[in-house]
Design a protein around this motif. Structure first.
Motif, mmCIF file in Angstrom:
data_model
loop_
_atom_site.group_PDB
_atom_site.id
_atom_site.type_symbol
_atom_site.label_atom_id
_atom_site.label_comp_id
_atom_site.label_asym_id
_atom_site.label_seq_id
_atom_site.Cartn_x
_atom_site.Cartn_y
_atom_site.Cartn_z
ATOM 1 N N ALA A 16 0.829 -1.208 0.000
ATOM 2 C CA ALA A 16 0.000 0.000 0.000
ATOM 3 C C ALA A 16 0.859 1.251 0.000
ATOM 4 C CB ALA A 16 -0.930 -0.003 1.216
ATOM 5 N N ARG A 17 1.900 1.242 0.811
ATOM 6 C CA ARG A 17 2.704 2.456 0.958
ATOM 7 C C ARG A 17 3.509 2.776 -0.306
ATOM 8 N NH1 ARG A 17 4.055 1.359 7.149
ATOM 9 N NH2 ARG A 17 2.609 2.840 8.098
ATOM 10 N N PHE A 18 4.190 1.761 -0.858
ATOM 11 C CA PHE A 18 5.017 2.126 -2.011
ATOM 12 C C PHE A 18 4.166 2.367 -3.261
ATOM 13 C CE2 PHE A 18 6.069 -2.617 -2.225
ATOM 14 C CZ PHE A 18 5.498 -2.883 -3.457
ATOM 15 N N LEU A 19 2.992 1.716 -3.366
ATOM 16 C CA LEU A 19 2.121 1.994 -4.502
ATOM 17 C C LEU A 19 1.500 3.388 -4.401
ATOM 18 C CD1 LEU A 19 0.351 -1.435 -5.116
ATOM 19 C CD2 LEU A 19 2.062 -0.314 -6.543
ATOM 20 N N ASN A 20 1.325 3.868 -3.180
ATOM 21 C CA ASN A 20 0.799 5.219 -3.024
ATOM 22 C C ASN A 20 1.779 6.259 -3.569
ATOM 23 O OD1 ASN A 20 -1.558 6.658 -2.032
ATOM 24 N ND2 ASN A 20 -0.150 7.637 -0.581
ATOM 25 N N HIS A 21 3.071 6.006 -3.387
ATOM 26 C CA HIS A 21 4.073 6.914 -3.955
ATOM 27 C C HIS A 21 4.043 6.868 -5.484
ATOM 28 C CE1 HIS A 21 5.856 8.242 -0.246
ATOM 29 N NE2 HIS A 21 5.975 6.993 0.160
ATOM 30 N N ASP A 174 8.874 1.868 2.574
ATOM 31 C CA ASP A 174 8.613 3.304 2.472
ATOM 32 C C ASP A 174 9.531 4.098 3.399
ATOM 33 O OD1 ASP A 174 7.637 5.818 2.110
ATOM 34 O OD2 ASP A 174 5.582 5.379 2.706
ATOM 35 N N ASN A 175 10.717 4.440 2.895
ATOM 36 C CA ASN A 175 11.666 5.200 3.703
ATOM 37 C C ASN A 175 11.172 6.622 3.976
ATOM 38 O OD1 ASN A 175 12.469 5.210 0.679
ATOM 39 N ND2 ASN A 175 13.410 7.100 1.463
ATOM 40 N N ILE A 176 10.292 7.136 3.143
ATOM 41 C CA ILE A 176 9.743 8.476 3.376
ATOM 42 C C ILE A 176 8.907 8.486 4.649
ATOM 43 C CG2 ILE A 176 8.145 10.230 2.480
ATOM 44 C CD1 ILE A 176 9.055 9.453 -0.337
ATOM 45 N N GLU A 177 8.114 7.418 4.833
ATOM 46 C CA GLU A 177 7.333 7.282 6.067
ATOM 47 C C GLU A 177 8.250 7.122 7.272
ATOM 48 O OE1 GLU A 177 3.745 6.993 8.326
ATOM 49 O OE2 GLU A 177 4.144 7.679 6.281
ATOM 50 N N LEU A 348 18.263 1.988 -1.725
ATOM 51 C CA LEU A 348 17.016 1.252 -1.951
ATOM 52 C C LEU A 348 15.780 2.104 -1.645
ATOM 53 C CD1 LEU A 348 18.134 -2.100 -0.262
ATOM 54 C CD2 LEU A 348 17.959 -1.641 -2.726
ATOM 55 N N SER A 349 15.864 3.387 -1.847
ATOM 56 C CA SER A 349 14.773 4.297 -1.480
ATOM 57 C C SER A 349 13.539 4.088 -2.349
ATOM 58 C CB SER A 349 15.238 5.750 -1.612
ATOM 59 O OG SER A 349 15.393 6.096 -2.976
ATOM 60 N N VAL A 350 12.386 4.441 -1.793
ATOM 61 C CA VAL A 350 11.135 4.326 -2.541
ATOM 62 C C VAL A 350 11.107 5.335 -3.700
ATOM 63 C CG1 VAL A 350 9.744 5.970 -1.173
ATOM 64 C CG2 VAL A 350 8.646 3.991 -2.268
ATOM 65 N N GLN A 351 11.831 6.443 -3.567
ATOM 66 C CA GLN A 351 11.921 7.408 -4.670
ATOM 67 C C GLN A 351 12.567 6.764 -5.893
ATOM 68 O OE1 GLN A 351 12.897 7.898 -1.485
ATOM 69 N NE2 GLN A 351 12.786 10.066 -0.892
ATOM 70 N N ILE A 357 10.152 1.949 -11.788
ATOM 71 C CA ILE A 357 8.875 1.399 -12.311
ATOM 72 C C ILE A 357 8.377 2.250 -13.476
ATOM 73 C CG2 ILE A 357 6.417 1.099 -11.820
ATOM 74 C CD1 ILE A 357 7.882 -1.166 -10.632
ATOM 75 N N LYS A 358 8.363 3.550 -13.274
ATOM 76 C CA LYS A 358 7.847 4.453 -14.300
ATOM 77 C C LYS A 358 8.650 4.351 -15.590
ATOM 78 C CE LYS A 358 6.559 9.309 -15.045
ATOM 79 N NZ LYS A 358 6.555 10.671 -14.455
ATOM 80 N N SER A 359 9.981 4.375 -15.479
ATOM 81 C CA SER A 359 10.819 4.301 -16.680
ATOM 82 C C SER A 359 10.677 2.937 -17.377
ATOM 83 C CB SER A 359 12.281 4.583 -16.335
ATOM 84 O OG SER A 359 12.799 3.598 -15.461
#
Length: 364
Positions: A16-21, A174-177, A348-351, A357-359
């Motif tokens: 849930a957390r990494f997909l939210n990013h 989710d390292n941001i969290e 290994l950051s979520v950023q 994934i996007k690229s």
């Protein structure tokens, strides 16, 4: 706008957390079609105000791939998306075959997966069927994103996939969290603590964790063991905490605000059984990770560099006790392991995961 549908038979808090990013990324419109996950296996889902659209069907992970309810729902919404993720697993073969038929009718929709280098069997590491089904999935999918760069390279090396279809995005937490509540610090000088974080299931070997702790406590009388997690083997933990007040059980925790003080107290994370995202979790806090050799560790095991940010030990208790004792008493060594773990956690950051994934999906 890239419209992505992510099928998630088990929609846990990590996912849930990494997909939210990913959903918050410019140019991505994300929807999740989930099931109810695994019953009584120590999983916990998060409720939240998500940036993705979430539709949840009353279907367990075990039944998701064969469910007519899932197939009918997918048929209704299939053509709305540019990319649809289907987990490449044996139990999803029927659903995957159904999606291939839908793709024939909707040629603008493409299918992808995010997974291991190869399918695995329960009692055999890689059977002939595993290899055959892996190649079948990879041939029919439009794109495959692997959990790690190493898994991607292995799949290409072993001719399981055409190189032009193979991409990777480091599976992560989710390292941001985490960073909302935690500033990196070394373990406390005056207290040694082992931390187990994971579901209490046989493959994680919680009973062995407790046995190691008891042996180490003979050398470090003030040693503590903290346990985060729940599951069918929680009776082992319940028995242990009755006789030793230095074993502290927190049950299931998914809130980083509650996990942070526990991780901060930890000297290292020790899970003798099968390991995966718990490695990333430890490294995000700058804590070394120790496990034992096994054939079926998650792909995240490639992040663990033996003798640098943790250990992958042989199943020799006496030898391992010496190794762990040396790490716990040698502050210079422990601090070096912590620093290396934190550096890997930053990589290994979520950023980075979102960008990978996007690229991967945008690449032509």
């Amino acid at each position: 706008m890239l419209k992505v549908l992510w099928l998630a038979p088990n929609f846990n808090h990590y996912k849930a957390r990494f997909l939210n990013h990913l959903a918050n990324e410019n140019g991505i419109e994300l929807a999740i079609l989930s099931g109810t996950g695994r019953a009584n296996m120590g999983d916990q889902e998060l409720e939240g105000d998500w940036s993705f659209k979430l539709e949840k069907l009353n279907v367990t992970k075990k039944d998701f791939g064969n469910s007519n309810q899932v197939k009918e729902h997918l048929k209704l919404i299939f053509k709305e998306f540019d990319w649809i993720l289907i987990p490449a697993e044996k139990k999803n073969l029927s659903l995957f075959s159904f999606a291939l038929k839908l793709r024939k009718q909707n040629t603008s929709v493409r299918l992808f997966s995010y997974n291991h280098a190869q399918l695995k069997s329960k009692n055999i590491l890689h059977s002939f069927l595993d290899r055959s089904l892996t190649k079948f999935y990879n041939k029919k999918l439009d794109r495959v994103i692997f959990y790690t760069e190493d898994a991607c390279k292995q799949a290409i090396k072993h001719k399981l996939i055409a190189p032009n279809k193979a991409f990777w995005a480091n599976n992560t937490v989710d390292n941001i969290e985490i960073d909302k509540y935690y500033t990196y610090t070394l373990p406390p000088e005056d207290q040694l603590t082992l931390l187990f974080i994971g579901r209490l299931i046989p493959s994680k070997r919680i009973s062995d964790t407790i046995d190691y702790y008891k042996r180490l406590k003979q050398r470090f009388p003030k040693l503590k063991l903290e346990i985060i997690g729940d599951g069918p083997e929680n009776t082992i933990v319940k028995s242990a905490i009755q006789v030793d007040s230095n074993i502290i059980w927190h049950e299931t925790l998914v809130d980083e605000a509650k996990i942070t003080p526990i991780m901060t107290r930890a000297s290292l994370v020790f899970i003798p059984g099968l390991s995966g995202l718990s490695i990333n979790h430890a490294f995000s806090y700058g804590r070394p990770y120790v496990t034992l050799e096994a054939d079926k560790h998650g792909p995240e095991i490639s992040y663990l560099q033996h003798g640098e940010n943790g250990y992958i030990l042989k199943d020799d208790v006496d030898e391992n006790i010496e190794t762990l004792s040396n790490l716990l008493k040698n502050k210079t060594l422990l601090h070096r392991f912590c620093t290396n773990a934190k550096e890997k956690g930053i990589y290994l950051s979520v950023q980075n995961w979102v960008e990978q994934i996007k690229s991967s999906l945008l690449h032509e």
